[in-house]
Every structure is written in structure tokens, then in C-alpha cells.
Design a protein around this motif. Structure first.
Motif, PDB file in Angstrom:
ATOM      1  N   VAL A  20      -8.353  -2.795   6.738  1.00 58.78           N
ATOM      2  CA  VAL A  20      -8.636  -3.207   5.359  1.00 58.78           C
ATOM      3  C   VAL A  20      -8.723  -4.729   5.243  1.00 58.78           C
ATOM      4  O   VAL A  20      -8.296  -5.456   6.141  1.00 58.78           O
ATOM      5  N   GLY A  21      -9.253  -5.181   4.101  1.00 58.90           N
ATOM      6  CA  GLY A  21      -9.445  -6.614   3.861  1.00 58.90           C
ATOM      7  C   GLY A  21      -8.184  -7.302   3.358  1.00 58.90           C
ATOM      8  O   GLY A  21      -7.072  -6.850   3.651  1.00 58.90           O
ATOM      9  N   THR A  57       0.827  -1.207   0.000  1.00 65.79           N
ATOM     10  CA  THR A  57       0.000   0.000   0.000  1.00 65.79           C
ATOM     11  C   THR A  57       0.861   1.257   0.000  1.00 65.79           C
ATOM     12  O   THR A  57       0.584   2.221  -0.721  1.00 65.79           O
ATOM     13  N   CYS A 102       2.147   2.731   6.948  1.00 66.90           N
ATOM     14  CA  CYS A 102       1.768   1.540   6.160  1.00 66.90           C
ATOM     15  C   CYS A 102       2.712   0.395   6.493  1.00 66.90           C
ATOM     16  O   CYS A 102       2.742  -0.604   5.770  1.00 66.90           O
ATOM     17  N   ILE A 109       7.233  -4.161  16.927  1.00 68.88           N
ATOM     18  CA  ILE A 109       6.915  -3.381  15.717  1.00 68.88           C
ATOM     19  C   ILE A 109       5.444  -2.950  15.690  1.00 68.88           C
ATOM     20  O   ILE A 109       5.130  -1.795  15.439  1.00 68.88           O
TER      21      ILE A 109
HETATM   22  N1  LIG Z   1      -1.502  -7.945   3.615  1.00 72.66           N
HETATM   23  C1  LIG Z   1      -2.755  -7.951   4.012  1.00 72.66           C
HETATM   24  O1  LIG Z   1      -3.592  -8.740   3.531  1.00 72.66           O
HETATM   25  C2  LIG Z   1      -3.207  -6.959   5.030  1.00 72.66           C
HETATM   26  C3  LIG Z   1      -4.554  -6.910   5.329  1.00 72.66           C
HETATM   27  C4  LIG Z   1      -5.001  -5.991   6.243  1.00 72.66           C
HETATM   28  C5  LIG Z   1      -4.098  -5.146   6.869  1.00 72.66           C
HETATM   29  N2  LIG Z   1      -2.783  -5.222   6.588  1.00 72.66           N
HETATM   30  C6  LIG Z   1      -1.873  -4.354   7.358  1.00 72.66           C
HETATM   31  O2  LIG Z   1      -1.164  -3.491   6.510  1.00 72.66           O
HETATM   32  C7  LIG Z   1       0.147  -3.291   7.014  1.00 72.66           C
HETATM   33  C8  LIG Z   1       1.119  -3.462   5.887  1.00 72.66           C
HETATM   34  O3  LIG Z   1       0.824  -4.649   5.246  1.00 72.66           O
HETATM   35  P1  LIG Z   1       1.240  -4.879   3.766  1.00 72.66           P
HETATM   36  O4  LIG Z   1       0.570  -6.089   3.291  1.00 72.66           O
HETATM   37  O5  LIG Z   1       1.130  -3.621   2.972  1.00 72.66           O
HETATM   38  O6  LIG Z   1       2.763  -5.243   4.043  1.00 72.66           O
HETATM   39  P2  LIG Z   1       4.011  -5.236   3.125  1.00 72.66           P
HETATM   40  O7  LIG Z   1       3.676  -5.045   1.714  1.00 72.66           O
HETATM   41  O8  LIG Z   1       4.822  -6.430   3.513  1.00 72.66           O
HETATM   42  O9  LIG Z   1       4.776  -3.937   3.656  1.00 72.66           O
HETATM   43  C9  LIG Z   1       5.251  -3.852   4.938  1.00 72.66           C
HETATM   44  C10 LIG Z   1       6.053  -2.590   5.022  1.00 72.66           C
HETATM   45  O10 LIG Z   1       6.482  -2.440   6.373  1.00 72.66           O
HETATM   46  C11 LIG Z   1       7.871  -2.159   6.351  1.00 72.66           C
HETATM   47  N3  LIG Z   1       8.458  -2.557   7.619  1.00 72.66           N
HETATM   48  C12 LIG Z   1       8.400  -3.765   8.218  1.00 72.66           C
HETATM   49  N4  LIG Z   1       9.069  -3.700   9.398  1.00 72.66           N
HETATM   50  C13 LIG Z   1       9.518  -2.428   9.533  1.00 72.66           C
HETATM   51  C14 LIG Z   1      10.268  -1.742  10.528  1.00 72.66           C
HETATM   52  N5  LIG Z   1      10.714  -2.362  11.627  1.00 72.66           N
HETATM   53  N6  LIG Z   1      10.540  -0.432  10.345  1.00 72.66           N
HETATM   54  C15 LIG Z   1      10.129   0.217   9.227  1.00 72.66           C
HETATM   55  N7  LIG Z   1       9.427  -0.370   8.251  1.00 72.66           N
HETATM   56  C16 LIG Z   1       9.123  -1.681   8.402  1.00 72.66           C
HETATM   57  C17 LIG Z   1       8.402  -2.959   5.171  1.00 72.66           C
HETATM   58  O11 LIG Z   1       9.675  -2.506   4.823  1.00 72.66           O
HETATM   59  P3  LIG Z   1      10.698  -3.447   3.988  1.00 72.66           P
HETATM   60  O12 LIG Z   1      10.406  -3.195   2.550  1.00 72.66           O
HETATM   61  O13 LIG Z   1      12.048  -2.975   4.377  1.00 72.66           O
HETATM   62  O14 LIG Z   1      10.423  -4.863   4.389  1.00 72.66           O
HETATM   63  C18 LIG Z   1       7.319  -2.621   4.149  1.00 72.66           C
HETATM   64  O15 LIG Z   1       7.519  -1.346   3.602  1.00 72.66           O
HETATM   65  C19 LIG Z   1       0.361  -4.327   8.126  1.00 72.66           C
HETATM   66  O16 LIG Z   1       0.385  -3.656   9.351  1.00 72.66           O
HETATM   67  C20 LIG Z   1      -0.830  -5.218   8.036  1.00 72.66           C
HETATM   68  O17 LIG Z   1      -1.313  -5.602   9.300  1.00 72.66           O
HETATM   69  C21 LIG Z   1      -2.314  -6.099   5.673  1.00 72.66           C
END
Ligand SMILES: NC(=O)c1ccc[n+]([C@@H]2O[C@H](COP(=O)([O-])OP(=O)(O)OC[C@H]3O[C@@H](n4cnc5c(N)ncnc54)[C@H](OP(=O)(O)O)[C@@H]3O)[C@@H](O)[C@H]2O)c1
Length: 293
Positions: free
Chosen positions: A148-149, A12, A58, A77
Motif C-alpha cells: 500500500v501507499g 489499518t 497488519c 519482526i
Molecule cells: N505507515 C505507512 O505509511 C505504511 C505504508 C505502507 C505499508 N505499511 C506497512 O503496514 C504495516 C503496518 O503499518 P502501520 O502504519 O499500520 O503501523 P502502525 O499503525 O504503527 O501499527 C503497527 C502495528 O504492529 C504492531 N506491532 C509492532 N511490533 C509488533 C510485535 N513485535 N508483535 C506484535 N505486534 C507488533 C503494533 O502494536 P502496538 O500497538 O503494540 O505497537 C501495531 O498494532 C507495516 O508493516 C508497514 O510496513 C505502512
């Protein structure tokens, strides 16, 4: 407005940065190597130096299975870093906008979850997400929490590329026919963030918790079938690796029947209509094959 995006390399966050750039809005999206959200001093320094009017988080720890093995890292985190971020935003007069998840609910309700439903998180990851939300409510009144979903995109690991990889490697995937959720393209979540940012920038008093999820709800097995059908237009894939079961046969933390979220409050407050995920999936699939992944 001036925006700090944390997690700008994620599904996102990356799309949000593209939209901010297109709209010529001043923003900063430090990589994790420049800003580890768990480093409170680094957070303080970047906020103090850049002085954003809004911070969009995000980022997040998101592995359901690994979280059970490393709960301290997950809570550091998803909860403790968020507490520090919320304190800093409140002290510095910045609005905090935070991405959260359907996982705060236990999945037992028969209808889509609304913002009024009581969370009952199950497992380490879900508890850390819920407790992170609570830190924000307790510490930074000027906040938006957006749950979000099932997020899908052409980046990072998500249901679409996980299924594709498994099919290509002839690796069995087990999906449930009675588990319902809303696939939610990351590009649509980013657009929702943008709409919210504009309203906040006009001093709209819209703080609180909102749900956003792609329409329509679909079962996990049906969604995998749609992914298979879309991908089959680009390459020959074996279908016999997809094993369809009922939720009780899934491993404990995945055995939830209902991941659906209702979109009524975000429609009433911001006039945001949830978009169908199917058009988003077509775009994602095209992008995946264009970029050869
Ligand atoms: N995926 C789903 O289906 C979903 C659904 C609902 C809600 N969400 C929520 O949305 C959020 C993000 O999910 P996403 O799916 O977009 O994840 P994602 O694509 O894996 O992105 C995660 C982001 O967090 C960063 N990150 C992780 N640990 C970090 C730290 N210690 N310090 C700074 N940045 C850090 C990652 O950086 P790097 O690039 O360096 O790894 C990446 O930019 C989560 O909190 C999740 O709970 C996700």
C-alpha cells in the motif's frame, strides 16, 4: 470464515477489526502484550488454539530511521517472524494475508510501480520488508501480499498527524516538491482487506501480490499544503515551518522521487476501484479534531 488479526491496534488493523465486528465475522485480535509476533511459540499456540481460516498480518516494525540503528530487531519482526508465521499458516492450512509497502521499490522509476516491477529495497527497513515478503512466497503458497501507499489515519504516527504536531510546535518540516506518492486512508485499506477476505472465503484462487494506493498521486509538498489547508479550518496554524526542497536535499533514505503504486491488477482481479484520498483526509481531520488530538 474465522480471522486472526495481528497488529489490530495499528492504523489499518484497528479499522479492519471494526469492519469485522460490524459484519459479525468471528475474529481475534490479540494485543502485542498477548502476542509478540517475534515469539514463534506464542504464534504457534494462538493459531493452534483459535484455528482461524485466515490470518491478516497488519503488524510490522516501521521506523525508517531507527531501523538503521537496530537492524536485528527490525529483521526479527519484519522478516524472521514472518517466516515463522508463513510456515505455521502453511502447515495448518490457513491463508496468510500480509500488509506490505511501496518501500520495496527504490523510487527511481518515472511511472507508478506495478506488481511486475523488480523490487530494489534501499536501507534496513525496506530490505526487511522485502525479505519478509519473500519468506511468504517461499513458504506459504496460499497468501496475499498487499503493498500500500502512504497510510494515513486518525491513529498512530503518519504524515497527517506528524505535520499537524510540527505545525503546532512551530517545528520545521522539510518536504520535497518532486517526491510523489499516494496518500492511502487506512479505512480504505481495511475495506480492501475485507473484499479480499470474502473472495478467499468463496475459494477464489486469487493468491499473489497486489498494489493498492489512494488516487490521485500527489507531491509530498502539495500533500502537506492540503493538510495545512484542511487543518486551518479548525485552528490557526503557522505555515512558515514547512520548508519545501527537492528530493536530493532530503536525508538519504527519504530521498526517493517516486512512491507511487499502480492499482490495475487489484481492479482487474477483484473489481476494486481505488478511492480518492481527499475525502478520506477530510474524515480523518474531522475525527482528529473531534477526539481533540
Ligand atoms: N505507515 C505507512 O505509511 C505504511 C505504508 C505502507 C505499508 N505499511 C506497512 O503496514 C504495516 C503496518 O503499518 P502501520 O502504519 O499500520 O503501523 P502502525 O499503525 O504503527 O501499527 C503497527 C502495528 O504492529 C504492531 N506491532 C509492532 N511490533 C509488533 C510485535 N513485535 N508483535 C506484535 N505486534 C507488533 C503494533 O502494536 P502496538 O500497538 O503494540 O505497537 C501495531 O498494532 C507495516 O508493516 C508497514 O510496513 C505502512
Amino acid at each position: 470464515m474465522k480471522v486472526l488479526v495481528i497488529g489490530g491496534s495499528g492504523q489499518t488493523g484497528h479499522r479492519l477489526c471494526e469492519i469485522l465486528r460490524q459484519n459479525e465475522i468471528e475474529f481475534l485480535a490479540p494485543a502485542r502484550s498477548e502476542l509478540d509476533i517475534a515469539d514463534a511459540q506464542a504464534l504457534h499456540d494462538i493459531l493452534n488454539e483459535f484455528q482461524p481460516s485466515m490470518v491478516v498480518n497488519c503488524s510490522g516494525y516501521r521506523s525508517l530511521s531507527r531501523a538503521e540503528q537496530e537492524p536485528s530487531l527490525c529483521f526479527a519482526i519484519n522478516r524472521d517472524a514472518i517466516a515463522a508465521l508463513a510456515d505455521l499458516c502453511h502447515a495448518m492450512g490457513m491463508i496468510l494475508i500480509h500488509l506490505s509497502s511501496y518501500l520495496v521499490f527504490d523510487g527511481s522509476k518515472s511511472e507508478p510501480y506495478t506488481e511486475e516491477d523488480e523490487p530494489n529495497p534501499q536501507g534496513v527497513l525496506a530490505c526487511s520488508i522485502w525479505q519478509g515478503e519473500q519468506q511468504i512466497r517461499d513458504r506459504c503458497p496460499r497468501h496475499i501480499i498487499l503493498r500500500v501507499g502512504w497510510v494515513i489515519s486518525a491513529r498512530r504516527e503518519n504524515m497527517v498527524n506528524r505535520t499537524l504536531t510540527a505545525l503546532r510546535l512551530h517545528k520545521p518540516i522539510t518536504v520535497a516538491s518532486d517526491k510523489l506518492g499516494n496518500p492511502t486512508p487506512a479505512e480504505n485499506v481495511a475495506k480492501v482487506f475485507m473484499t479480499i477476505l470474502y473472495q478467499l472465503d468463496c475459494d477464489a484462487q486469487v493468491f499473489g501480490t497486489y498494489h493498492y494506493a489512494g488516487v490521485e498521486a500527489v507531491s509530498e509538498s502539495k500533500f502537506n499544503e492540503v493538510i495545512y489547508n484542511e487543518a486551518s479550518q479548525f485552528e490557526d496554524l503557522p505555515i512558515n515551518c514547512i520548508k519545501v526542497v527537492e528530493t536530493e536535499q532530503l536525508e538519504r533514505l527519504r530521498a526517493r522521487r517516486n512512491d507511487r503504486l499502480a492499482n490495475r491488477k487489484i481492479l482487474r482481479t477483484f473489481g476494486i476501484h481505488a478511492k480518492p484520498w481527499r475525502t478520506g483526509l477530510v474524515r480523518i481531520m474531522k475525527k482528529l479534531y473531534e477526539q481533540g488530538s
